[in-house]
Design an enzyme around this catalytic site. Structure first.
Site, mmCIF file in Angstrom:
data_model
loop_
_atom_site.group_PDB
_atom_site.id
_atom_site.type_symbol
_atom_site.label_atom_id
_atom_site.label_comp_id
_atom_site.label_asym_id
_atom_site.label_seq_id
_atom_site.Cartn_x
_atom_site.Cartn_y
_atom_site.Cartn_z
ATOM 1 N N ASP A 170 79.732 64.133 65.729
ATOM 2 C CA ASP A 170 80.756 63.287 66.326
ATOM 3 C C ASP A 170 80.524 61.854 65.848
ATOM 4 O O ASP A 170 79.455 61.293 66.090
ATOM 5 C CB ASP A 170 80.631 63.383 67.853
ATOM 6 C CG ASP A 170 81.752 62.653 68.576
ATOM 7 O OD1 ASP A 170 82.361 61.724 67.994
ATOM 8 O OD2 ASP A 170 82.018 63.010 69.737
ATOM 9 N N GLY A 206 93.152 61.982 67.463
ATOM 10 C CA GLY A 206 92.060 62.279 66.536
ATOM 11 C C GLY A 206 90.852 61.385 66.749
ATOM 12 O O GLY A 206 90.473 61.077 67.881
ATOM 13 N N ASP A 211 90.490 58.286 66.172
ATOM 14 C CA ASP A 211 90.897 57.008 66.780
ATOM 15 C C ASP A 211 90.811 57.111 68.309
ATOM 16 O O ASP A 211 90.168 56.282 68.975
ATOM 17 C CB ASP A 211 92.336 56.718 66.330
ATOM 18 C CG ASP A 211 92.799 55.294 66.626
ATOM 19 O OD1 ASP A 211 91.976 54.480 67.085
ATOM 20 O OD2 ASP A 211 93.987 55.008 66.393
HETATM 21 P P1 ADP Z 1 93.974 60.662 60.028
HETATM 22 O O1 ADP Z 1 95.150 60.255 60.881
HETATM 23 O O2 ADP Z 1 93.459 59.518 59.170
HETATM 24 O O3 ADP Z 1 94.212 61.910 59.274
HETATM 25 P P2 ADP Z 1 92.440 62.037 62.115
HETATM 26 O O4 ADP Z 1 91.730 61.381 63.253
HETATM 27 O O5 ADP Z 1 93.619 62.880 62.436
HETATM 28 O O6 ADP Z 1 92.788 60.855 61.084
HETATM 29 O O7 ADP Z 1 91.408 62.924 61.304
HETATM 30 C C1 ADP Z 1 90.473 62.454 60.368
HETATM 31 C C2 ADP Z 1 89.295 63.394 60.318
HETATM 32 O O8 ADP Z 1 88.409 63.085 61.400
HETATM 33 C C3 ADP Z 1 89.640 64.863 60.463
HETATM 34 O O9 ADP Z 1 88.894 65.586 59.478
HETATM 35 C C4 ADP Z 1 89.159 65.221 61.856
HETATM 36 O O10 ADP Z 1 88.704 66.575 61.928
HETATM 37 C C5 ADP Z 1 87.983 64.280 62.022
HETATM 38 N N1 ADP Z 1 87.586 63.928 63.407
HETATM 39 C C6 ADP Z 1 88.332 63.915 64.531
HETATM 40 N N2 ADP Z 1 87.584 63.494 65.577
HETATM 41 C C7 ADP Z 1 86.339 63.236 65.093
HETATM 42 C C8 ADP Z 1 85.104 62.779 65.656
HETATM 43 N N3 ADP Z 1 84.992 62.487 66.961
HETATM 44 N N4 ADP Z 1 84.023 62.642 64.818
HETATM 45 C C9 ADP Z 1 84.117 62.918 63.509
HETATM 46 N N5 ADP Z 1 85.244 63.344 62.920
HETATM 47 C C10 ADP Z 1 86.330 63.511 63.700
#
Ligand code: ADP
Length: 185
Positions: free
Chosen positions: A19, A41, A43
């Site tokens: 994470d 996500g 963010d």
């Molecule tokens: P974007 O809108 O830039 O595509 P996302 O948040 O939807 O961003 O996803 C970007 C990547 O981060 C994806 O591969 C997702 O699986 C991953 N992700 C989501 N939450 C976490 C987290 N807490 N820690 C690490 N990676 C994460």
């Protein structure tokens, strides 16, 4: 195979599954949207874990440097609030298919600008999510090629960071990156 076996560029680039919000580094990078006012996500996870101080700082950015929002590929830094990392660098990844073929250039800019800003601020250890590969639809295989080339070029240019940590949400995402990366051997 464990996460720790995956490192490149004299161990300055390390891959891990986990994470992003739990990474105890100097700065983590947020895959934000241009509003800077939160989203889903990674963010959403960053704002939930870091608490309201991050959103407050993002609102201040909208009232000062970025009244129209943060453009794709650009970066802005805020506090990390309650996160283990004291700072967050927000960047906006390209939405795949919406930038007239400039997606790779924009994705590279996210990583380059974030690392250069961290180096400027003396932040030596930086952790990234896989920017744009979630909701923004960037194919992870091509992102792996773009990211690995960009990072190896930056390190070769002598940028002043000690560790770039690439954090994958699950083992399959990391395995795909390992297969498709193009770091120099
Ligand atoms: P974007 O809108 O830039 O595509 P996302 O948040 O939807 O961003 O996803 C970007 C990547 O981060 C994806 O591969 C997702 O699986 C991953 N992700 C989501 N939450 C976490 C987290 N807490 N820690 C690490 N990676 C994460």
């Amino acid at each position: 195979m464990t996460a720790s076996t995956h490192s490149y560029c004299d161990d300055r680039i390390r891959l891990t599954v986990g994470d992003l919000t739990e990474q105890a580094v100097d700065v983590i990078v947020n895959a934000a949207n241009s509003s800077l006012l939160g989203g889903g996500g990674v963010d959403g996870a960053i704002h939930r874990a870091g608490g309201p101080a991050i959103l407050e700082a993002c609102r201040a950015l909208r009232q000062s440097e970025w009244p129209d929002g943060l453009p794709t590929g650009q970066v802005a830094i805020t506090t990390g609030g309650k996160l283990p990392a004291p700072y967050v660098i927000h960047t906006v990844g390209p939405i795949y298919g919406q930038h007239d073929g400039n997606e790779a250039v924009l994705l590279a800019a996210c990583y380059r600008n974030a690392i250069e800003l961290a180096a400027e601020r003396g932040l030596k250890r930086i952790a990234f999510p896989a920017i744009s590969t979630g909701v923004y639809g960037y194919p992870p295989e091509s992102a792996a090629r773009v990211v690995s080339r960009t990072l190896s070029e930056l390190l070769a240019s002598g940028v002043a960071v000690d560790e770039i940590r690439l954090v994958f949400f699950d083992a399959q995402q990391m395995a795909s990156f390992v297969t498709h990366q193009q770091f120099p051997r």
